[in-house]
Write an enzyme that holds these catalytic residues in place. Structure first.
Site, PDB file in Angstrom:
ATOM      1  N   GLU A   1     -12.339   3.932   6.109  1.00 10.42           N
ATOM      2  CA  GLU A   1     -12.170   3.428   7.471  1.00 10.42           C
ATOM      3  C   GLU A   1     -13.404   3.526   8.379  1.00 10.42           C
ATOM      4  O   GLU A   1     -13.647   2.637   9.194  1.00 10.42           O
ATOM      5  CB  GLU A   1     -11.039   4.206   8.159  1.00 10.42           C
TER       6      GLU A   1
ATOM      7  N   GLN B   1       0.838  -1.211   0.000  1.00  5.35           N
ATOM      8  CA  GLN B   1       0.000   0.000   0.000  1.00  5.35           C
ATOM      9  C   GLN B   1       0.857   1.238   0.000  1.00  5.35           C
ATOM     10  O   GLN B   1       0.352   2.345  -0.036  1.00  5.35           O
ATOM     11  CB  GLN B   1      -0.862   0.025   1.274  1.00  5.35           C
TER      12      GLN B   1
END
Ligand SMILES: Cc1cc2nc3c(=O)[nH]c(=O)nc-3n(C[C@H](O)[C@H](O)[C@H](O)COP(=O)(O)OP(=O)(O)OC[C@H]3O[C@@H](n4cnc5c(N)ncnc54)[C@H](O)[C@@H]3O)c2cc1C
Ligand code: FES
Ligand code: FES
Length: 1252
Positions: A1183, A687
Site C-alpha cells: 500500500e 481477496q
C-alpha cells in the site's frame, strides 16, 4: 474465442479502451502481394469482418508446453507480469511490432504499446523486457540465456487464404445472424448498389464507432454494409495538389504515408501533414488506429473526434459518389448524402500560409480530446498582413464550431489582432454552464489558449515537436543477498513471479476462463436508476419473454438472509423496499447466455416513488448532518492552548476526489451447486474467500462447511474485491440454488464501476499554528469522507486516515476528527492504502501551505518538523524509531540531486512564461497490519507427496503482488528443495479456513510466517531421518524412509500476529505492527495555456527491510506509485446531478498509460535496513507507495504558483486533487481566463457533472 477454448485473450472493457484483448490480424494484400500484420482489439472485431484474414492470439505464438516466444519469455523474466491480466495483450502488441519490424526502436515500442493499459506494474518492467529487442538490458533482468528472436520460426500466413485472395476474393458476401444481416460488397459498384438499396444501413469498416455505439448506447442496425474489402477505397495516390486517401484507409496507414512524406518534402510544403501527424500521434491507441478509418472518423461526425477540424482548416476535400451520379468533390464542412470514397489532403502550402492542429485530453495519449482545433492563417505575400484566418473547434458543441474570417482582414499579425481575435472568440466559444460534457469554462478558455498558441507559433515560426522519447531508467539500487547465502536459497533474490510464464502465454486461468459447466446459466444484475426512492413495483414479465431468459430473482428468492453482515453492519443484497443510490442491486435476471441475460435485464420495468432528501456531496452531507457512526477523534497535547503560543495561524481545506479500482479483470464468479447436502463450490475473484464463504452461507441458510470458495488468482484487486464480491457471490449462489444449475456472473466494466464503487473522496478542513521558522506547534484537522449510502468499511478507512495524519512529523499538539458522510451514492469501499493516502495528503498540504506562508523552501519546513528522536511516539502514542525514515529522506534528496534541480526549476520558471516547473519531495511513515488486531493472523497447509514434491496452500490470495512466489521462496529455503518442486494450486476455504483478507500490506507477513511454521514442523519430523541418512537426497528421505516410517508429511502452520488495537477514548494504542518508511521526489512541467502536464522525473527511496524478493518489491513500489499518479493527477470520476456515475469505462475514466510514466523513474531500496517484526526481516510494501503520487500534485501546485506570480497573484490558492488539465488551466489565471467570464451563479443552473 471462448467457444474455441482460447481464453488467453482477455476481456477488460469491450470498448477498445484497455488493450487486454489485443490480437494480431494478418491479411494478404493482392495489390502489393504482401501479408500485412497489425494489432487489433478483438472486442471490436465482428467475426464476419474477418473473412480472408488470419487471427493470431497469444496461444498461437508460444506456450510453456512447447516453446515460449521470446516476447513471452522476456516480459515474464523482466517482471513485467504481476496479475497477468494485461499481459497477453501486451505480448500481442509487441509480437505484432516484431513481425513488422524485427529491430524496433524505443519509439516503435512506445507507439506499439499506446493502446495497452496495465494497472499493476507501472509499465517500466514491461518496457524493460521489450527494449531488450533493441539490445538494451536492465539490472533486474539479464539477457543471459534468453531465447533469441528468430523470425523464421514465426507462424506463416495460411496458404489457402493466400490462394483464395490471389484468385480474387469472389463476389458479394452476405452473413445472416439472429439480429443482424451483414453485407460485404465485391467492389465499388456493388457497394453503390447496396447503398442505394439500403440507404439507412451504416457502412462499417473499423467498427470503432458503430461497434461501441451498438454495445453501449443500444443502437440497433438490422443491416450493415461493410466495404472493408473494396479495393478502390484503400488506394493512396499522389497528385500535383497533394495526396488522396481512399476512405477505408486506416489511420495508421495515413500516418505512415504522411510520415514518409514529411521526410521527403520541404518543411514548409508539409505543414498540413505535420499538423495532422501531431494529431494522429495522440489519437487513440495503436490498435484503434490500425482499424479505424479516415472515412469513419470524418463521417462519424462526433465532436470529440480530432480529424475534421484540422482537415477543414487545411481546406481538404472529399470525393463523393452515389449510384448513377458523377463523382463530386466537396469541402469537408459541406454535408452531403452521397458516399465519400476518398479524401484529398493538399500540400504545397505556400510560405505565407500556416496551419496547425491542437488537442487537449484528460490524458496525454489514448484519450478523446476535450477540445480540439485546426487553424490556418494566410498572409499577403511578403508581409504580416492577414488575408484570411480559419479556425475550427471540435468538442465545443454537437458539431464543428467554425470561426472563419475569409474576406481580407488587412490586419497585421500582432498583439492588436490577438486581442481582437480573442475578444471575438470569447463571445463565439462561450458555452452555457449546463452544456453537455461539463468543464464549460475550461473548454472556452482552452479555445482561446489554442489560438494564443497558434499566434505564438506563427510569430516565432515555432514548430513544436510532440515527441516523447522513452528513456525509462532502471531501478538504480536493489538489495543483494549476502555472499555467504547458499546459491540454492532463493529468499532475497529477484525471482520471477511463479506464474509469469503462464500469464505471458495466456495459459493462466482466471475465474471467467473456466469452461462452462454443463447447463450453466448467466446472471445479470438489475440496478436502481434512482438515488433515493421507494420501490413501488417491479415488472419482469417482458424480461422473461426474451429468448433464453430463465428466471428473475429478487429479495423474495433468497432462501436465507437477504443481508451481508460485516462487524454488525448489515447491507441488503437486493433492495427490498427502498433504494438509496443509483446502481443499487434490486434484482437479477438469469438466462441461458450472457447476451440474453443482459437483454432481458434491460426489459425489467421498475416504478419508483422518489423520496427526499437526496444529496451526494460531502458539503451537502455536512449541511444535513448526515454522518455514520462511530465518529472518531485522536488528540495529542493541548491543541487549543498551543494556538495561543504560535507566531501565525492558518486555516484552509483540501479536497481529494475518489478513485476507481480499475483492476483489469472485472468482478465475478461461477457458482456450482453440487446437488447434495446443500454443497456449493464458488470459483470467485475475491481477496477474502472466508468472508465470501460466510456471506453465501448466510444467504442460502447453509453452514459454511458446505460452501467452498476457490480462488486461483485475481486479475488485480487493490482492495476492491473484498466486500462487494461477497454480495455478488451470494446473488449468484441464490440463482444457482433456485435453478439447480451452475451460474456465472461477470460484471461488465460499466456495471463494475457503477455497482462496486471505489476509493473515498475526502475533504480535510484544518487550522494550523506555526512559528516563523516553519515549526508547527498545533494542528486541528477534521476529515470528512464520502461514505456513500452504506457503511461498508468506511469507518475503518477513516480510522486509518486519522492514524496517518502525522505522517513523519512530530507535531506536538495535534487533533483530528473523522466523520464519514452518509450520502446517496454507491457505497465507497477499500482501496490500496485504505484511507492512508488521504490522511497523509492533508498533512502534506498543511506543510506545503506553511512553507509558502513562511516563504521557506518546503523541504526545509518538512525537515524541521520531522520525527528525529530514536525513541519517538506517534500521535496515538505508539513507539517507533524514525531512523530509517530520515535515512530514506536524506538519500532521496541526495539521489534526486534535489538542491541543484530546485535551482534549475527556478531558472526555468524565470525564463519561460507559458511553461512552468515544480519539484516536491515528501517523506513517508506507513503503518503495516490491521489495526483490528484479530485480523493479524495467517494460516497455511503444506503437504509433501511421496515423490518429494510439495504443495503449499495458504489463506492469502494471489492478485499480482507475488504472495505465492514469496511463499514458495520461503518454503524452498526451509525445506531445502528447489522452487520448481513446490506448487501452489489455489486458495481454497476447504484447505485453509477462516483466513483474513489479503490486505493492509500484511499478506506476506501473515502467510509467510504460517508457511514457515508449517515447513519447520515438517522439517522437525524429518530431522531424525535426515540425521540417520545424511547422504541421502530429499526424495530418498521422503519416499524411502519418512513415508514408510509413517511420519505425517502434512502440516498446518499458523501465525499469531500482534494484538494491535486503539483505545479511541484515550487516543492511544499500538495500531500497527511496524512502519514502512520511504521518501519520494518528483518534478513536473505544466503547460499554462492548456493545463497539460509532463512528469519529468521521480526518485523513490523505499525501506522494505530485507527484501524477500527485490524484483517483486520494486514492482509493488512502481505499480503503487503509478496508481498514485493516477489518483492525484488524472483519474476523475464524474457524477450527473442526479447521482448517476457518468464515467463507466476506460474511454471516460483515464488510468495512467505508458505516456504518463516519468521518463526517469528511479527506485532505490534502502540498504542495511532490518525489521525484527516480520518474516526474514522484510517489510510489507503493497500500500505505502500509492501516497507518493502526491509529489506530482504538490509539484504541479508549485508550478501553478509560479504561473500565477506572472499574473501578479502571490497569495494562497486552492487546488483539489486530482490536478487535472482542467484544474491546472483554470488555476493559471491570465488574461485569457479573464476574457471568459461566466455570469451564472452556482446553484442557478444544473451543471453537467458534480463533485462528490
Ligand atoms: C477506444 C477508442 C479511442 C478513440 N480515440 C479517438 C481519438 O482520440 N480521437 C479521434 O478522433 N477518434 C478517436 N476514436 C474514434 C475513431 O477514430 C473512430 O471511431 C474511427 O475513425 C471511425 O472509423 P471506423 O472505420 O472504425 O468507423 P465505423 O465504426 O466502421 O463506422 C463509423 C461511421 O463512419 C461511416 N464510415 C465508416 N467507414 C467509412 C468509409 N470508409 N467511408 C465513409 N464512411 C464510412 C459509417 O457509415 C459509420 O456511420 C476512438 C475510438 C475508440 C474505440
Ligand atoms: S477488452 Fe478490448 S480493448 Fe478492452
Ligand atoms: S499485470 Fe498488468 S494489469 Fe495486472
Amino acid at each position: 474465442m471462448s467457444a474455441a477454448r482460447l481464453t488467453g485473450t482477455k476481456y477488460g472493457c469491450g470498448s477498445g479502451g484497455c488493450g487486454a484483448c489485443t490480437v494480431m490480424l494478418s491479411r494478404y494484400d493482392p495489390l502489393s502481394a504482401r501479408v500485412l500484420h497489425c494489432s487489433a482489439n478483438a472486442c471490436l472485431l465482428p467475426v464476419v469482418s474477418l473473412h480472408g484474414a488470419a487471427v493470431v492470439t497469444v496461444e498461437g505464438i508460444g506456450s510453456t508446453k512447447t516453446k515460449l516466444h521470446p516476447v513471452q519469455e522476456r516480459i515474464a523474466k523482466a517482471h513485467g507480469s504481476q496479475c497477468g491480466f494485461c499481459t497477453p495483450g501486451m505480448v500481442m502488441s509487441m509480437y505484432t511490432l516484431l513481425r513488422n519490424q524485427p529491430q524496433p526502436s524505443l519509439e516503435d515500442i512506445r507507439e506499439a504499446l499506446t493502446g495497452n493499459l496495465c494497472r499493476c506494474t507501472g509499465y517500466r518492467p514491461i518496457v524493460d523486457g521489450f527494449k531488450t529487442f533493441c539490445g538494451i538490458s536492465s539490472e533486474l533482468f539479464h539477457m543471459n540465456g534468453v531465447l533469441p528472436l528468430d523470425p523464421s520460426q514465426d507462424l506463416i500466413f495460411p496458404p489457402e487464404l493466400m490462394l483464395m485472395l490471389q484468385k480474387g476474393g469472389g463476389g458479394r458476401l452476405c452473413f445472416q445472424g439472429n439480429r443482424v444481416k451483414w453485407f460485404s460488397p465485391a467492389d465499388l459498384s456493388d457497394l453503390l448498389e447496396l447503398r442505394a438499396a439500403h440507404p439507412n444501413a451504416p457502412l462499417v469498416v473499423g467498427n470503432t464507432n458503430v461497434g461501441p455505439n451498438m454495445m453501449f448506447k443500444g443502437d440497433v442496425h438490422p443491416l450493415i454494409i461493410s466495404p472493408g474489402s473494396v479495393m478502390e477505397l484503400h488506394t493512396v495516390s499522389w497528385g500535383k495538389k497533394g495526396v488522396t486517401f481512399g476512405s477505408a484507409c486506416s489511420l495508421s496507414e495515413v500516418k505512415e504515408e504522411l510520415q514518409g512524406a514529411v521526410g521527403r518534402l520541404d518543411p514548409e510544403e508539409s505543414r498540413v501533414f505535420q499538423a495532422l501527424l501531431n494529431t494522429l500521434r495522440c489519437l487513440a491507441g495503436k490498435q484503434i488506429r490500425n482499424m479505424a478509418t479516415v472515412g469513419g472518423n470524418i463521417l462519424s461526425a462526433d465532436p470529440k473526434y480530432d480529424l475534421s477540424c484540422i482537415l477543414a482548416a487545411a481546406d481538404c476535400t472529399l470525393q463523393l459518389v452515389s449510384k448513377g451520379t458523377p463523382h463530386q468533390t466537396i469541402r469537408i464542412t459541406t454535408s452531403s448524402t452521397k458516399f465519400p470514397t476518398a479524401l484529398t489532403l493538399t500540400h504545397g502550402v505556400r510560405a505565407w500560409e500556416f496551419v496547425s492542429a491542437f488537442r487537449q485530453a484528460q490524458r496525454r495519449e489514448f484519450a478523446f480530446s476535450i477540445v480540439n482545433a485546426g487553424m490556418k492563417v494566410v498572409f499577403k505575400e511578403g508581409t504580416d498582413t492577414v488575408q484570411s484566418l480559419s479556425i475550427f473547434y471540435g468538442g465545443m458543441g454537437p458539431t464543428l464550431l467554425r470561426s472563419t474570417q475569409r474576406k481580407p482582414m488587412r490586419l497585421s499579425w500582432n498583439e492588436g489582432l490577438l486581442e481582437e481575435a480573442c475578444r471575438l472568440l470569447a463571445e463565439e466559444v462561450a458555452l452555457p454552464p449546463t452544456a453537455h460534457g461539463g468543464k464549460t469554462e475550461f473548454r472556452s478558455i482552452l479555445s482561446l489558449s489554442f489560438f494564443f498558441k497558434f499566434y505564438m507559433q506563427v510569430v516565432q515560426e515555432l514548430r513544436e515537436k510532440v515527441g516523447y522519447l522513452l528513456t525509462i531508467l532502471h531501478p538504480s539500487h536493489i538489495q543483494m543477498v549476502s555472499e555467504i547465502q547458499s546459491s540454492k536459497d532463493p529468499v532475497g533474490r529477484p525471482r520471477v513471479h511463479i506464474a509469469a510464464f503462464q500469464q505471458a502465454t495466456g495459459e493462466a486461468k482466471y475465474y471467467d476462463d473456466l469452461p462452462a459447466v454443463s447447463g450453466e446459466l448467466f446472471v445479470f444484475m438489475v440496478t436502481s436508476t434512482r438515488a433515493h426512492a421507494k420501490i413501488i413495483s417491479m415488472d419482469f414479465s417482458e424480461a422473461l419473454r426474451v429468448p433464453g431468459a430463465v428466471t428473475f430473482l429478487s429479495a423474495r428468492d433468497v432462501p436465507g438472509q437477504n443481508r451481508r453482515l460485516w462487524f454488525n453492519n448489515t447491507e441488503e443484497l437486493f433492495a427490498e423496499e427502498e433504494v438509496c443510490c443509483v446502481g443499487q442491486i434490486i434484482g437479477a435476471v438469469v438466462a441461458e447466455s450472457r447476451e440474453q441475460a443482459k437483454r432481458a435485464a434491460e426489459r425489467v420495468r421498475v416504478t419508483y416513488d422518489d423520496l427526499s432528501p437526496v444529496f451526494f456531496t460531502i458539503e451537502e452531507a455536512i449541511q444535513h448532518q448526515s454522518f455514520f457512526n462511530p465518529k472518531r477523534k485522536l488528540e495529542r497535547g493541548n491543541v487549543d492552548e498551543a494556538f495561543g503560543k504560535v507566531d501565525r495561524i492558518l486555516e484552509g481545506e483540501m479536497y481529494m476526489g475518489g478513485q476507481e479500482h480499475f483492476y483489469m479483470e472485472t468482478q465475478g464468479l461461477i457458482a456450482v451447486p453440487r446437488g447434495e447436502d446443500g454443497e456449493m463450490d464458488l470459483y470467485v475473484a475475491t481477496q477474502h474467500a472466508a468472508f465470501t464463504q460466510e456471506v453465501v452461507g448466510h444467504t442460502l441458510g447453509v453452514d459454511s462447511n458446505k460452501i467452498t470458495c476457490h480462488v486461483k488468482r485475481l486479475g488485480g484487486g487493490f482492495g476492491g474485491k473484498v466486500m462487494k464480491i461477497a454480495s455478488l457471490s451470494a446473488i449468484a449462489a441464490t440463482a444457482a440454488y433456485k435453478t439447480g444449475r451452475a451460474v456465472r456472473c461477470v460484471l461488465d466494466r460499466g456495471d463494475d464501476m457503477l455497482i462496486t464503487s471505489g476509493r473515498h473522496p475526502f475533504l480535510g478542513k484544518y487550522k494550523v499554528g506555526f512559528m516563523n521558522d516553519g515549526t508547527i506547534l498545533a494542528a486541528d484537522i477534521t476529515y470528512y469522507s464520502n461514505g456513500g449510502s452504506t457503511l461498508d468499511e468506511s469507518s475503518f478507512i477513516m480510522e486509518k486516515a486519522l492514524l496517518h495524519m502525522d505522517n513523519g512529523y512530530k507535531i506536538p499538539n495535534l487533533r483530528g476528527h473523522g466523520l464519514v458522510c452518509k450520502t446517496h451514492l454507491p457505497s465507497y469501499t477499500a482501496f490500496r492504502g485504505f484511507g492512508g493516502p488521504q490522511g497523509l495528503t492533508i498533512i502534506e498540504s498543511i506543510l506545503h501551505e506553511v512553507a509558502a506562508e513562511c516563504g521557506l523552501p518546503a523541504e526545509e519546513v518538512r525537515a524541521v518538523n520531522m520525527y528525529s528522536e530514536e525513541e519517538s511516539y506517534t500521535h496515538h502514542r505508539q513507539p517507533f524509531c524514525p531512523r530509517d525514515m530520515v535515512r530514506c529522506w536524506d538519500e532521496c534528496l541526495e539521489k534526486s540531486d534535489y538542491s541543484s534541480r530546485r535551482l534549475a526549476v527556478q531558472h526555468f520558471n524565470a525564463t519561460n512564461r507559458w511553461r512552468k516547473r515544480g519539484i516536491c519531495a515528501v517523506p513517508l511513515k506507513f503503518g503495516i497490519g490491521f489495526s483490528k488486531g484479530f485480523y493479524n493472523q495467517g494460516a497455511a497447509l503444506v503437504n509433501i507427496y511421496k515423490d518429494g514434491s510439495v504443495l503449499v496452500s495458504h489463506g492469502g490470495t494471489e492478485m499480482g503482488q507475488g504472495i505465492n512466489t514469496k511463499a514458495v521462496q520461503i518454503a524452498s529455503r526451509i525445506l531445502g528443495v528447489p522452487m520448481s518442486s513446490i506448487h501452489i494450486k489455489e486458495t481454497c476455504t476447504g484447505n485453509v479456513p477462516n483466513a483474513a483478507p489479503s490486505a493492509a500490506s500484511f499478506g506476506t507477513d501473515a502467510v509467510g510466517m504460517a508457511v514457515k511454521d508449517a515447513c519447520e514442523k515438517l522439517m522437525k519430523r524429518l530431522e531424525p531421518v535426515m540425521k540417520a541418512y545424511p547422504k541421502w537426497t530429499w526424495s530418498q528421505w521422503v519416499i524411502t524412509e519418512a513415508y514408510c516410517q509413517k511420519i505425517s508429511l502434512s502440516a498446518t502452520g499458523f501465525f499469531m500476529g500482534p494484538h494491535t488495537s486503539v483505545d479511541w477514548e484515550k487516543s492511544e494504542g499500538a495500531a500497527y505492527y511496524y512502519f514502512t518508511f520511504g521518501a519520494c521526489c518528483s518534478e513536473v512541467e505544466i503547460d499554462c495555456l492548456t493545463g497539460d502536464h509532463k512528469n519529468i522525473r521521480t526518485d523513490i527511496v523505499m525501506d522494505v527491510g530485507k527484501s524477500l524478493n527485490p524484483a517483486l518489491d520494486v514492482g509493488q513500489v512502481e505499480g503503487g506509485f503509478v496508481q498514485g499518479l493516477g489518483l492525484y493527477t488524472i483519474e476523475e470520476l464524474q457524477f450527473s446531478p442526479d447521482g448517476a456515475l457518468r464515467t463507466r469505462g476506460p474511454n471516460q475514466y483515464k488510468i495512467p498509460a505508458l505516456c504518463d510514466i516519468p521518463p526517469q523513474l528511479n527506485v532505490h531500496l534502502l540498504a542495511d535496513s532490518q525489521n525484527p517484526n516480520a518474516i526474514y526481516s522484510s517489510k510489507g510494501i503493497g500500500e505505502p507507495p500509492v501516497f507518493f503520487g502526491c509529489t506530482l500534485f504538490f509539484a504541479i501546485k508549485e508550478a501553478i504558483a509560479a504561473a500565477r506570480r506572472e499574473s501578479g497573484l502571490n497569495g494562497r490558492f486552492a487546488l483539489s486533487s486530482p490536478a487535472t488539465v482542467e484544474k491546472i488551466r483554470m488555476a493559471c489565471v491570465d488574461r485569457f481566463t479573464e476574457m471568459v467570464c461566466f455570469t451564472s451563479k452556482p446553484g442557478s443552473f444544473t451543471p453537467w457533472a458534480i463533485n462528490v
